[in-house]
Design an enzyme around this catalytic site. Sequence first.
Site, PDB file in Angstrom:
ATOM      1  N   VAL A  45      -3.624  -6.347  -6.079  1.00 53.52           N
ATOM      2  CA  VAL A  45      -4.591  -7.590  -5.146  1.00 53.52           C
ATOM      3  C   VAL A  45      -5.670  -7.775  -5.709  1.00 53.52           C
ATOM      4  CG1 VAL A  45      -2.970  -6.577  -2.977  1.00 53.52           C
ATOM      5  CG2 VAL A  45      -5.374  -5.705  -3.678  1.00 53.52           C
ATOM      6  N   ILE A  79       0.060   5.821   4.614  1.00 55.42           N
ATOM      7  CA  ILE A  79       0.250   5.317   5.874  1.00 55.42           C
ATOM      8  C   ILE A  79       1.180   4.078   5.897  1.00 55.42           C
ATOM      9  CG2 ILE A  79      -0.892   3.983   7.520  1.00 55.42           C
ATOM     10  CD1 ILE A  79      -3.431   5.740   6.940  1.00 55.42           C
ATOM     11  N   LYS A  99     -15.350  -1.502   5.429  1.00 56.32           N
ATOM     12  CA  LYS A  99     -14.521  -1.562   6.476  1.00 56.32           C
ATOM     13  C   LYS A  99     -15.205  -2.339   7.754  1.00 56.32           C
ATOM     14  CE  LYS A  99     -10.935   0.995   5.340  1.00 56.32           C
ATOM     15  NZ  LYS A  99      -9.680   0.294   5.172  1.00 56.32           N
ATOM     16  N   GLY A 154       0.693  -1.555  -0.108  1.00 55.79           N
ATOM     17  CA  GLY A 154      -0.035  -0.095   0.104  1.00 55.79           C
ATOM     18  C   GLY A 154       0.847   1.347  -0.108  1.00 55.79           C
ATOM     19  N   TYR A 186     -18.930   8.461   3.444  1.00 58.40           N
ATOM     20  CA  TYR A 186     -17.803   7.235   3.319  1.00 58.40           C
ATOM     21  C   TYR A 186     -18.549   6.094   2.767  1.00 58.40           C
ATOM     22  CZ  TYR A 186     -13.858   4.578   4.946  1.00 58.40           C
ATOM     23  OH  TYR A 186     -12.713   3.870   5.095  1.00 58.40           O
TER      24      TYR A 186
END
Length: 256
Positions: free
Chosen positions: A66, A21, A163, A14, A156
Site C-alpha cells: 500500500v 487480525i 491511530k 493485511g 506506542y
Amino acid sequence: MSSNLEGRTAVVFGVANKRSIAWSIAQGLHSAGAKLAVTYQNERLKLEAEDLILSLPGAEAFQCDVSNDAEIDTLFATLKQRYGKLHALVHSIGFAPAAELKGDFVNTTREGFRIAHDISVYSLIALARGAAPLMEDGGSILTLTYYGAEKVVPHYNVMGVAKAALECTVRYLAYDLGKRRIRVNAISAGPIKTLAARGIADFSDMLKSHAERAPLQRNVDVNEVGATGVFLASDASSGITGEVIYVDCGYNIMGF
Ligand code: NAD
Ligand code: 0WE
C-alpha cells in the site's frame, strides 16, 4: 447454508499469517458467505499468506504494497475485472519503523513519522478511493485502531499519533462516502499477540495488566474482533458509520 453476506464480495488487506487480525476477519466473512479477495504485502510474505488464503474455498490471493500507488491502481483494476462489484473492504494494516516503538516519543524522526502515517493512515484514503467506484450498491469499509490513539501507552509512540489520525480519517471518509451509501468504521481492538506485537518489549506484562483491569477480566480473543468485522461488513450495522467500536473486554471505560 444461508448467511448474511451471501452474494457479497469483500477485499481484505493485511494477512501476514494465521495470527493476523485480518485472517480472523477473512475467515468470519467467508463463513458468512462472502466471496473473498485477500491481499498480502510482498513476495516475502507470499508463501505463508497464499497457503492460508487459498485454504478458503473460492478465495483468491493478490499482492499489494500500500505504499505504492501503482500497485493499488493495478489491484483495483484487477478486482473490477474479476468481480465487477465490491461490497466490503477491510484495512488491517499498520506499520512504523521498529526503532520508533522503542525509547522516547520526543525522539520520533521525520522519516519515522512519515512512514507511520503513510502506511497506517494514508493507505486507508487511497484504498477507499480505489474501492468506492466498485461499491455500486453501497458498501462497508473498516479499519483497525488501538486505544493508544487516545491515551498514552508507553512506547506506542508515533503509532498512537497515527491511530489518532486514522480515527479522524474514518470520520472524514464516512462523511464523504455517506452519499454513496458507503459506511466507514474502525474497530479498536485490545492487545493481541500477533506478528505486529512480536518483539514489543513487555508485551506479556501488558496483556496481564490489561486482563486485570478490563471489566471482563480477560484479554480479547482475535475471533471476537473477527466477529465484529463481520457485523460491520453486514447490513446488521446499516445505521453505523464514522464510528470507533471497542472490542477490548471493556478496558477503555475504566478510569481506575
Ligand atoms: P499483523 O502483523 O498480522 O498485520 C499487520 C499487517 O500490515 C501485515 O499483514 C503486514 O504485511 C501489513 N503491512 C505492513 N506494511 C504494509 C504495506 N506497506 N503494504 C501492505 N501491507 C502492509 O498484525 P495485526 O496485529 O493483525 O495488525 C493488524 C492491524 O490491527 C494493525 O492496523 C494494527 O495496528 C491493529 N491493531 C493491532 C492490535 C494488536 O494488539 N495486535 C491491537 C489493536 C489494533
Ligand atoms: O498497532 C499495533 C502494532 C503496530 C506496529 C508494530 C510493529 C512491530 C514491528 C507497527 N509497526 C511495527 N513495526 C515493526 O517493525 N498494536 C496495537 C500492537 C502494539 O504495539 C505496541 C503496543 C501494542 C499494544 C507497541 C508498544 C506498546 C504497545
